[in-house]
Design an enzyme around this catalytic site. Structure first.
Site, mmCIF file in Angstrom:
data_model
loop_
_atom_site.group_PDB
_atom_site.id
_atom_site.type_symbol
_atom_site.label_atom_id
_atom_site.label_comp_id
_atom_site.label_asym_id
_atom_site.label_seq_id
_atom_site.Cartn_x
_atom_site.Cartn_y
_atom_site.Cartn_z
ATOM 1 N N ARG A 243 1.165 -1.071 0.177
ATOM 2 C CA ARG A 243 0.126 0.230 -0.176
ATOM 3 C C ARG A 243 0.957 1.346 0.096
ATOM 4 N NH1 ARG A 243 -3.439 -1.785 -1.634
ATOM 5 N NH2 ARG A 243 -5.638 -2.140 -1.067
ATOM 6 N N GLU A 272 -3.117 8.030 -6.276
ATOM 7 C CA GLU A 272 -3.729 7.013 -7.223
ATOM 8 C C GLU A 272 -4.962 7.315 -8.111
ATOM 9 O OE1 GLU A 272 -3.105 2.870 -6.097
ATOM 10 O OE2 GLU A 272 -1.600 3.445 -5.592
ATOM 11 N N HIS A 291 0.335 -0.039 -9.926
ATOM 12 C CA HIS A 291 -0.859 -1.089 -9.281
ATOM 13 C C HIS A 291 -1.576 -2.112 -9.988
ATOM 14 C CE1 HIS A 291 -3.298 -0.451 -5.429
ATOM 15 N NE2 HIS A 291 -3.152 -1.767 -6.049
HETATM 16 N N1 LIG Z 1 -0.471 -4.198 -5.091
HETATM 17 C C1 LIG Z 1 -1.633 -5.040 -5.456
HETATM 18 O O1 LIG Z 1 -2.095 -4.930 -6.734
HETATM 19 C C2 LIG Z 1 -2.226 -5.580 -4.137
HETATM 20 C C3 LIG Z 1 -3.212 -6.578 -4.845
HETATM 21 C C4 LIG Z 1 -2.925 -6.988 -3.134
HETATM 22 C C5 LIG Z 1 -3.214 -7.162 -2.273
HETATM 23 N N2 LIG Z 1 -2.207 -5.975 -1.899
HETATM 24 C C6 LIG Z 1 -1.601 -5.165 -0.938
HETATM 25 O O2 LIG Z 1 -0.829 -6.656 0.151
HETATM 26 C C7 LIG Z 1 -1.298 -6.167 1.491
HETATM 27 C C8 LIG Z 1 -0.225 -7.689 2.363
HETATM 28 O O3 LIG Z 1 -1.773 -8.185 1.892
HETATM 29 P P1 LIG Z 1 -2.250 -10.099 2.419
HETATM 30 O O4 LIG Z 1 -3.462 -10.523 1.811
HETATM 31 O O5 LIG Z 1 -0.473 -10.925 2.036
HETATM 32 O O6 LIG Z 1 -1.831 -10.110 3.136
HETATM 33 P P2 LIG Z 1 -2.089 -10.572 4.639
HETATM 34 O O7 LIG Z 1 -3.356 -9.830 6.229
HETATM 35 O O8 LIG Z 1 -2.033 -12.213 4.598
HETATM 36 O O9 LIG Z 1 -0.995 -10.600 5.445
HETATM 37 C C9 LIG Z 1 -0.555 -9.624 5.575
HETATM 38 C C10 LIG Z 1 0.546 -9.507 6.965
HETATM 39 O O10 LIG Z 1 1.051 -8.505 7.750
HETATM 40 C C11 LIG Z 1 1.587 -8.646 8.796
HETATM 41 N N3 LIG Z 1 2.380 -7.346 9.948
HETATM 42 C C12 LIG Z 1 0.593 -6.418 10.446
HETATM 43 N N4 LIG Z 1 1.592 -5.734 10.712
HETATM 44 C C13 LIG Z 1 2.525 -5.590 10.814
HETATM 45 C C14 LIG Z 1 3.393 -4.413 11.067
HETATM 46 N N5 LIG Z 1 3.519 -3.975 12.390
HETATM 47 N N6 LIG Z 1 5.057 -5.425 10.716
HETATM 48 C C15 LIG Z 1 5.118 -6.383 10.297
HETATM 49 N N7 LIG Z 1 4.099 -7.195 9.580
HETATM 50 C C16 LIG Z 1 2.673 -6.488 10.655
HETATM 51 C C17 LIG Z 1 0.245 -9.649 9.365
HETATM 52 O O11 LIG Z 1 0.317 -10.145 10.935
HETATM 53 C C18 LIG Z 1 0.244 -10.569 8.168
HETATM 54 O O12 LIG Z 1 1.020 -11.052 8.197
HETATM 55 C C19 LIG Z 1 -1.545 -5.574 2.199
HETATM 56 O O13 LIG Z 1 -1.609 -4.623 2.046
HETATM 57 C C20 LIG Z 1 -2.585 -5.503 1.007
HETATM 58 O O14 LIG Z 1 -3.440 -4.027 0.089
HETATM 59 C C21 LIG Z 1 -1.585 -5.015 -3.166
#
Ligand SMILES: NC(=O)c1ccc[n+]([C@@H]2O[C@H](COP(=O)([O-])OP(=O)(O)OC[C@H]3O[C@@H](n4cnc5c(N)ncnc54)[C@H](O)[C@@H]3O)[C@@H](O)[C@H]2O)c1
Length: 332
Positions: A243, A272, A291
């Site tokens: 993000r 964005e 993105h």
């Molecule tokens: N660029 C894109 O097109 C796109 C698409 C999908 C998801 N995303 C983003 O990818 C990211 C990850 O998604 P996901 O499905 O793996 O989420 P998820 O919830 O499965 O995993 C996130 C992980 O981050 C950890 N976390 C939370 N706070 C933390 C901190 N302060 N320090 C370290 N770790 C921490 C959580 O414990 C969890 O294990 C999200 O921000 C999501 O919005 C981006």
């Protein structure tokens, strides 16, 4: 009264498939769609005030909007992150919020690995060198900075959930030492992945490449700022497919300009698409993608099917597949 389903903003060309599917199942519903991604609260509210189900992509479902909804029982966030939906306001109003966490983890992990490799091996410089060489009729590598092999170096993964853990598994063949920061990762997951977690400070100080995969929360907003970027090695690169607001764009741009960071690859932005005056434009050794980490032909359909499934479940009186504010049940 038919169930009113309203889409605030969308990437899909149309919703003929969805409406046909719902009709074929005999549901009594109406469907409306808008493109209100940048709408103010006062523009957004009239479009969704009397909706039963709101499907939201990027529009901001702020407390001021949610507070004015009259019938809404379900907000479906079209995607994984739900930071544009005020969960507290939704929960207080008894509105369930669903997301689609399982539609593109593989795609995002693939994009992260692509960006890790492209940033580490300076792909943009190689492309420029190719053009220059063809123009000159001889190899010209003058635009290519020193490249170091990844084997034996350290890869930092910040956030090791669905996507971060896939990056961990995909990069296992690179011969890198992996440092994972995820204070919330359950022991069971750590065991299954065969990892121990370390504090963020250690990931920053030791990693040659840092790939970010946390959600955007109050805790993670601005996680990569002047102070934390200064803790990274000047030879390190930062990859963010998670993000935009996790990284302070101005601080990253400054770190790159001052060569306090060797490079970055960024797919997501604070605003964005980024405005022309975003300080990242023109920063050296920066690779920017639009993105699109989520995108594949498969994921584009997968999210439509999964959102349809949640709408069908709603129409059948069932909860969605994934509720992100389970406390809502206590609101009755
Ligand atoms: N660029 C894109 O097109 C796109 C698409 C999908 C998801 N995303 C983003 O990818 C990211 C990850 O998604 P996901 O499905 O793996 O989420 P998820 O919830 O499965 O995993 C996130 C992980 O981050 C950890 N976390 C939370 N706070 C933390 C901190 N302060 N320090 C370290 N770790 C921490 C959580 O414990 C969890 O294990 C999200 O921000 C999501 O919005 C981006």
């Amino acid at each position: 009264m038919p169930t009113k389903i309203v889409v605030t903003d969308h990437l899909e060309p149309d919703f003929i498939w969805e409406t046909d599917q719902l009709r074929a199942r005999g549901f009594d519903f109406t469907w409306q769609q808008h493109q209100l991604k940048f709408a103010s609260e006062d523009e957004l509210v009239p479009a969704i005030r009397d909706a039963d189900v709101v499907v939201v992509n990027m529009a901001r479902m702020a407390a001021g909007v949610i507070g004015r909804l009259e019938r809404c029982r379900l907000i479906i966030r079209h995607g994984i992150g739900y930071d544009n939906v005020d969960l507290k306001a939704a929960t207080a109003k008894g509105i369930r919020v669903a997301n689609v966490p399982d539609y593109c983890p593989q795609e995002v992990a693939e994009q992260a690995v692509m960006l890790i490799l492209a940033a580490a091996r300076h792909l943009p410089e190689q492309l420029r060198s190719m053009d220059a060489s063809v123009a000159k009729g001889q190899w010209d590598f003058s635009a290519v900075r020193a490249v170091y092999m990844m084997e034996g170096k350290k890869l930092g993964i910040v956030g090791c959930g669905r996507i971060g853990s896939r990056v961990l598994r995909m990069t296992a063949g690179f011969g890198m030492t992996v440092l994972v920061c995820d204070p919330y990762l359950p022991d069971k997951e750590k065991k299954a992945l065969g990892i121990e977690t370390v504090p963020l400070e250690r990931v920053l100080a030791e990693s040659d490449i840092v790939s970010v995969h946390t959600p955007l929360t109050d805790e993670t907003r601005g996680m990569f700022n002047a102070r934390t970027l200064a803790m990274m090695k000047p030879s390190a690169v930062l990859v963010n497919t998670a993000r935009g607001p996790l990284v302070v764009d101005a601080d990253l741009a400054q770190a790159l300009r001052d060569a306090r960071l060797a490079g970055a690859a960024i797919d997501v932005y604070d605003f964005e698409p980024p405005r022309r005056d975003n300080p990242l434009f023109g920063a050296p050794n920066l690779l920017m993608t639009p993105h699109l980490s989520w995108y594949s032909e498969e994921s584009g359909w997968s999210i439509r099917e999964k959102i349809l499934e949640d709408i069908v479940r709603f129409l059948e009186g069932k909860p969605p597949r994934f509720t992100v504010n389970p406390d809502v049940e206590r609101q009755g």
